[in-house]
Design a protein around this motif. Structure first.
Motif, PDB file in Angstrom:
ATOM      1  N   SER A 280      -9.139 -64.776  44.005  1.00 14.69           N
ATOM      2  CA  SER A 280      -8.796 -63.841  45.208  1.00 14.69           C
ATOM      3  C   SER A 280      -7.342 -63.756  45.415  1.00 14.69           C
ATOM      4  N   PRO A 281      -6.902 -62.939  45.999  1.00 10.54           N
ATOM      5  CA  PRO A 281      -5.481 -62.468  46.086  1.00 10.54           C
ATOM      6  C   PRO A 281      -4.695 -63.600  46.826  1.00 10.54           C
ATOM      7  N   ASP A 282      -5.470 -64.528  47.717  1.00 13.94           N
ATOM      8  CA  ASP A 282      -4.685 -65.707  48.179  1.00 13.94           C
ATOM      9  C   ASP A 282      -4.243 -66.652  47.122  1.00 13.94           C
ATOM     10  N   VAL A 283      -5.176 -66.828  46.212  1.00 11.21           N
ATOM     11  CA  VAL A 283      -4.619 -67.819  45.221  1.00 11.21           C
ATOM     12  C   VAL A 283      -4.310 -67.323  43.862  1.00 11.21           C
ATOM     13  N   GLY A 284      -4.852 -66.406  43.168  1.00  7.81           N
ATOM     14  CA  GLY A 284      -4.301 -65.683  42.222  1.00  7.81           C
ATOM     15  C   GLY A 284      -4.242 -66.306  40.727  1.00  7.81           C
ATOM     16  N   VAL A 285      -5.146 -67.156  40.645  1.00  9.31           N
ATOM     17  CA  VAL A 285      -5.615 -67.451  39.066  1.00  9.31           C
ATOM     18  C   VAL A 285      -6.368 -66.288  38.298  1.00  9.31           C
ATOM     19  N   SER A 286      -5.661 -66.115  37.007  1.00 10.39           N
ATOM     20  CA  SER A 286      -6.483 -64.874  36.292  1.00 10.39           C
ATOM     21  C   SER A 286      -7.856 -65.285  36.242  1.00 10.39           C
ATOM     22  N   ARG A 287      -8.633 -64.121  36.158  1.00 10.54           N
ATOM     23  CA  ARG A 287     -10.128 -64.318  35.980  1.00 10.54           C
ATOM     24  C   ARG A 287     -10.355 -64.659  34.624  1.00 10.54           C
ATOM     25  N   THR A 288      -9.488 -64.397  33.546  1.00  9.65           N
ATOM     26  CA  THR A 288      -9.518 -64.549  32.161  1.00  9.65           C
ATOM     27  C   THR A 288      -9.361 -66.155  32.023  1.00  9.65           C
ATOM     28  N   THR A 289      -8.550 -66.724  32.727  1.00 14.75           N
ATOM     29  CA  THR A 289      -8.212 -68.155  32.997  1.00 14.75           C
ATOM     30  C   THR A 289      -9.499 -68.945  33.155  1.00 14.75           C
ATOM     31  N   MET A 290      -9.978 -68.389  34.292  1.00 15.30           N
ATOM     32  CA  MET A 290     -11.160 -69.048  34.844  1.00 15.30           C
ATOM     33  C   MET A 290     -12.467 -68.856  33.934  1.00 15.30           C
ATOM     34  N   LEU A 291     -12.628 -67.770  33.266  1.00 17.21           N
ATOM     35  CA  LEU A 291     -13.792 -67.540  32.476  1.00 17.21           C
ATOM     36  C   LEU A 291     -13.650 -68.594  31.036  1.00 17.21           C
ATOM     37  N   TRP A 292     -12.331 -68.766  30.752  1.00 18.11           N
ATOM     38  CA  TRP A 292     -12.131 -69.560  29.509  1.00 18.11           C
ATOM     39  C   TRP A 292     -12.243 -71.268  29.950  1.00 18.11           C
ATOM     40  N   VAL A 293     -11.992 -71.430  31.156  1.00 19.90           N
ATOM     41  CA  VAL A 293     -12.444 -72.623  31.829  1.00 19.90           C
ATOM     42  C   VAL A 293     -13.978 -72.878  31.677  1.00 19.90           C
ATOM     43  N   SER A 294     -14.856 -72.102  31.912  1.00 19.79           N
ATOM     44  CA  SER A 294     -16.020 -71.925  31.610  1.00 19.79           C
ATOM     45  C   SER A 294     -16.605 -72.192  30.514  1.00 19.79           C
ATOM     46  N   ILE A 295     -15.927 -71.535  29.590  1.00 21.79           N
ATOM     47  CA  ILE A 295     -16.301 -71.495  28.255  1.00 21.79           C
ATOM     48  C   ILE A 295     -16.218 -72.941  27.599  1.00 21.79           C
ATOM     49  N   ALA A 296     -14.962 -73.563  27.852  1.00 21.36           N
ATOM     50  CA  ALA A 296     -14.705 -74.683  27.439  1.00 21.36           C
ATOM     51  C   ALA A 296     -15.688 -75.788  27.916  1.00 21.36           C
ATOM     52  N   SER A 297     -15.781 -75.611  29.227  1.00 19.44           N
ATOM     53  CA  SER A 297     -16.653 -76.613  29.713  1.00 19.44           C
ATOM     54  C   SER A 297     -18.145 -76.615  29.336  1.00 19.44           C
ATOM     55  N   PHE A 298     -18.652 -75.485  29.504  1.00 16.64           N
ATOM     56  CA  PHE A 298     -20.286 -75.477  28.931  1.00 16.64           C
ATOM     57  C   PHE A 298     -20.390 -75.738  27.206  1.00 16.64           C
ATOM     58  N   THR A 299     -19.285 -75.393  26.506  1.00 18.24           N
ATOM     59  CA  THR A 299     -19.252 -75.881  24.882  1.00 18.24           C
ATOM     60  C   THR A 299     -19.698 -77.179  24.995  1.00 18.24           C
ATOM     61  N   ILE A 300     -18.681 -78.018  25.594  1.00 18.21           N
ATOM     62  CA  ILE A 300     -18.699 -79.616  25.955  1.00 18.21           C
ATOM     63  C   ILE A 300     -20.047 -80.017  26.192  1.00 18.21           C
ATOM     64  N   ALA A 301     -20.758 -79.193  27.477  1.00 20.76           N
ATOM     65  CA  ALA A 301     -21.951 -79.591  27.972  1.00 20.76           C
ATOM     66  C   ALA A 301     -22.951 -79.580  27.074  1.00 20.76           C
ATOM     67  N   LEU A 302     -22.968 -78.565  26.065  1.00 19.23           N
ATOM     68  CA  LEU A 302     -24.055 -78.499  25.265  1.00 19.23           C
ATOM     69  C   LEU A 302     -24.002 -79.903  24.241  1.00 19.23           C
ATOM     70  N   LEU A 303     -22.899 -80.332  23.959  1.00 18.24           N
ATOM     71  CA  LEU A 303     -22.951 -81.653  23.118  1.00 18.24           C
ATOM     72  C   LEU A 303     -23.399 -82.838  23.800  1.00 18.24           C
ATOM     73  N   THR A 304     -23.211 -82.893  25.167  1.00 17.00           N
ATOM     74  CA  THR A 304     -23.282 -84.149  26.135  1.00 17.00           C
ATOM     75  C   THR A 304     -24.701 -83.940  26.599  1.00 17.00           C
ATOM     76  N   TYR A 305     -25.623 -83.034  26.643  1.00 16.42           N
ATOM     77  CA  TYR A 305     -26.852 -83.113  27.277  1.00 16.42           C
ATOM     78  C   TYR A 305     -27.647 -84.167  26.584  1.00 16.42           C
ATOM     79  N   PRO A 306     -27.780 -83.990  25.182  1.00 13.68           N
ATOM     80  CA  PRO A 306     -28.377 -85.141  24.411  1.00 13.68           C
ATOM     81  C   PRO A 306     -28.003 -86.489  24.566  1.00 13.68           C
ATOM     82  N   LEU A 307     -26.711 -86.810  24.814  1.00 12.79           N
ATOM     83  CA  LEU A 307     -26.234 -88.162  24.966  1.00 12.79           C
ATOM     84  C   LEU A 307     -26.551 -88.596  26.335  1.00 12.79           C
ATOM     85  N   PHE A 308     -26.440 -87.720  27.420  1.00  7.73           N
ATOM     86  CA  PHE A 308     -26.983 -88.411  28.822  1.00  7.73           C
ATOM     87  C   PHE A 308     -28.413 -88.537  28.619  1.00  7.73           C
ATOM     88  N   SER A 309     -29.108 -87.601  28.364  1.00  4.76           N
ATOM     89  CA  SER A 309     -30.792 -87.840  28.219  1.00  4.76           C
ATOM     90  C   SER A 309     -31.173 -89.062  27.508  1.00  4.76           C
TER      91      SER A 309
END
Length: 449
Positions: A280-309
Motif C-alpha cells: 500500500s502507498p502508506d507502507v511502500g514495500v515493493s511487491r517483488t520483495t513480498m512475493l520473494w518472501v512468500s517463495i522463500a517461506s513456502f519452499t521451506i514449508a514443503l520441507l517441514t510438512y513431513p517433519l511436523f506430521s
C-alpha cells in the motif's frame, strides 16, 4: 460421546494385523497433494490479483482505499457458500463415495479459475465484470468446501495406524505447493510493466491452472475407495442423512473442529493481508520483495510438512497443533512490525518463521487430527462442515484487517490482536480433544475415550 451403532465391529487390534496397501496410500496422497496444490494455486493467484490488480481492473474507483476494500471483499465472498456447500458435498461424499466428490470438486475448481482469466474488465462491460467475478469466486468456494475434506478423508482411511499423520499431511502440503507455484508464476508476471500487467499479464496465471487440473485428473481417475468405507457399504451401514446423524452423534466433535479451524486465519493474514498492506502507498514495500518472501517461506514449508506430521505420529496431534497455532499467533506481531518498518531482512526472517515453520506445524496435523474425531459414516461431512464454517469466517480476515487499519493508517496492531485471539480459541478447542493418533481407523469416532 455418543457411540454410533454398528453391526460390524472389528477387533480392537485388527488394523495391526492387516498390512497397509502402500500403493493405494501413495496414490491417495499424490491425488491429495495435486488437488490441494490446484486449490491453493487458485487461492494465491486470486489473492495476489485481488491485492495488486483487481482494484484497477474490476473496481476502478477514484478512491484506492475503497477499491482495495471491494477487491478483498470478493476474495471473502467465496467463503460465504462454503458451509452450505460442505453440507451438500459431505452428504454425497459419505453416501456415494469420496472419489466421486473429489472428481466433481476438481472439475469445478479448474473451470472457474480458467474462466476468471477470460473475464472482460470493468471498462469493457461495466458492472457485469465484477458481477461475473463474484459468481466465479462463489464457484471456487463451492469446490474448496469439499476438496480438502474429501482428500483428507480418503487418505486417512487408506493410511496405516502410525503413519496417518504423515500421509494425511500431503493434503495440506499442497497449500505450500500451490502458494509456491502461484507466487513464482505471479512473481514473473509482476515484473511486467504496469500497463501490460493490468491489460493482459494478470490473466496468464489463471490460464495456466489447466495444467494442474489435467495432472490431478490423471491421478484421481485411478483412485480406489477406502476399504473401511466399502465395508460400511457392504454391511448396509451407510446412513441416509449424514448431516442429521452428525449433529445427533458428534455434536461436541463438530463444534470442536469448527472452533479449532479458526487457525485458518493464518492462511489469510500473513500472505494475503500482508501483501496488500505492505504494498500500500502508506507502507511502500515493493511487491517483488513480498512475493520473494512468500517463495522463500513456502519452499521451506514443503520441507517441514513431513517433519511436523511425522512428529505427530510419534508424540500425538495435540502438542504439535497447539504449539504451531499459538506460536504463529505470536509471530504475526513481529512480522507486521517488520513490514511497517520496511526492514527487508526482518520481513524475510519473520515471514519464514510464520509461513514456513509455525503455521506448517498446525496445518500439517489438522487433516488427521480433525478427521480422526469422526466415524466413517459421517467423516466426510464432519470434516467438511466443521472446517468450512471456521475457514469461511477466516476468509473474511483480509477485508476485516483492511477495515481495522483504516484509511491512511499503518496501525497493524488490531490486526495482529485479531489473529492471536483466533489462535488462542483454536488452541483451547484442540486441547479439549481426545488423542487418537494410536487408534485403529475402524474404531475412530466410536468409543474412543
Amino acid at each position: 460421546m455418543t457411540t454410533l451403532p454398528t453391526d460390524h465391529t472389528p477387533s480392537p487390534d485388527s488394523a495391526s494385523h492387516v498390512p497397509a496397501n502402500l500403493k493405494k496410500v501413495k496414490r491417495a496422497a499424490a491425488a491429495s497433494i495435486l488437488g490441494t496444490t490446484l486449490e491453493y494455486y487458485e487461492f494465491y493467484i486470486y489473492a495476489s490479483a485481488a491485492a495488486l490488480v483487481f482494484p484497477h481492473v474490476f473496481f476502478p474507483t477514484a478512491d484506492p482505499y475503497i477499491g482495495m476494500m471491494l477487491s478483498l471483499s470478493t476474495f471473502a465472498i467465496g467463503s460465504i457458500v462454503r458451509p452450505i456447500a460442505a453440507g451438500v458435498l459431505g452428504h454425497y461424499g459419505d453416501r456415494l463415495g469420496r472419489k466421486k466428490m473429489l472428481m466433481i470438486t476438481l472439475g469445478l475448481m479448474g473451470l472457474s479459475t480458467f474462466l476468471i482469466g477470460c473475464l472482460p474488465s470493468y471498462d469493457a462491460i461495466g458492472l457485469w465484470a465484477p458481477g461475473l467475478l463474484v459468481l466465479l469466486r462463489i464457484m471456487q468456494g463451492i469446490s474448496v468446501a469439499g476438496e480438502q475434506a474429501g482428500s483428507g478423508t480418503l487418505t486417512l482411511e487408506h493410511a496405516p495406524v502410525g503413519r496417518r499423520g504423515f500421509f494425511c499431511s500431503f493434503t495440506p502440503a499442497g497449500t505450500a505447493g500451490g502458494f509456491l507455484v502461484a507466487t513464482a508464476v505471479f512473481g514473473l508476471v509482476a515484473l511486467m510493466p504496469d500497463e501490460d500487467l493490468l491489460a493482459w499479464g494478470w490473466r496468464l496465471p489463471f490460464y495456466a491452472s489447466i495444467l494442474l487440473v489435467i495432472a490431478a485428473f490423471l491421478v484421481r481417475r485411478y483412485l480406489d475407495e477406502p476399504e473401511v468405507f466399502e465395508e460400511a457399504k457392504e454391511h448396509d451401514e451407510i446412513v441416509k442423512s449424514p448431516v442429521a446423524t452428525l449433529f445427533r452423534t458428534h455434536k461436541a466433535e463438530v463444534s470442536r473442529v469448527f472452533v479449532a479451524s479458526l487457525f485458518a486465519v493464518l492462511f489469510q493474514i500473513p500472505p494475503v493481508f500482508g501483501l496488500a498492506f505492505a504494498t500500500s502507498p502508506d507502507v511502500g514495500v515493493s511487491r517483488t520483495t513480498m512475493l520473494w518472501v512468500s517463495i522463500a517461506s513456502f519452499t521451506i514449508a514443503l520441507l517441514t510438512y513431513p517433519l511436523f506430521s511425522g512428529l505427530s505420529d510419534r508424540i500425538g496431534r495435540k502438542p504439535v497443533f497447539i504449539v504451531g497455532t499459538l506460536g504463529s499467533g505470536l509471530a504475526v506481531f513481529p512480522y507486521l512490525a517488520a513490514i511497517t518498518a520496511g526492514n527487508v531482512p526482518m520481513i524475510f526472517a519473520t515471514g519464514i518463521l510464520v509461513m514456513g515453520l509455525l503455521t506448517v506445524a498446525a496445518n500439517a496435523v489438522y487433516p488427521s487430527f480433525f478427521g480422526e474425531m469422526f466415524n466413517v459414516k459421517v467423516r466426510f461431512t464432519g470434516l467438511a462442515l466443521g472446517t468450512q464454517v471456521g475457514f469461511a469466517l477466516a476468509g473474511f480476515a483480509p477485508a476485516i484487517g483492511w477495515a481495522l487499519i483504516g484509511k491512511g493508517s499503518t496501525n497493524w496492531l488490531p490486526v495482529a490482536v485479531m489473529v492471536l485471539v483466533c489462535c488462542v480459541l483454536a488452541s483451547i478447542a484442540a486441547a479439549t480433544a481426545p488423542e487418537t493418533y494410536k487408534t485403529p481407523v475402524e474404531k475412530l469416532g466410536n468409543s474412543i475415550r
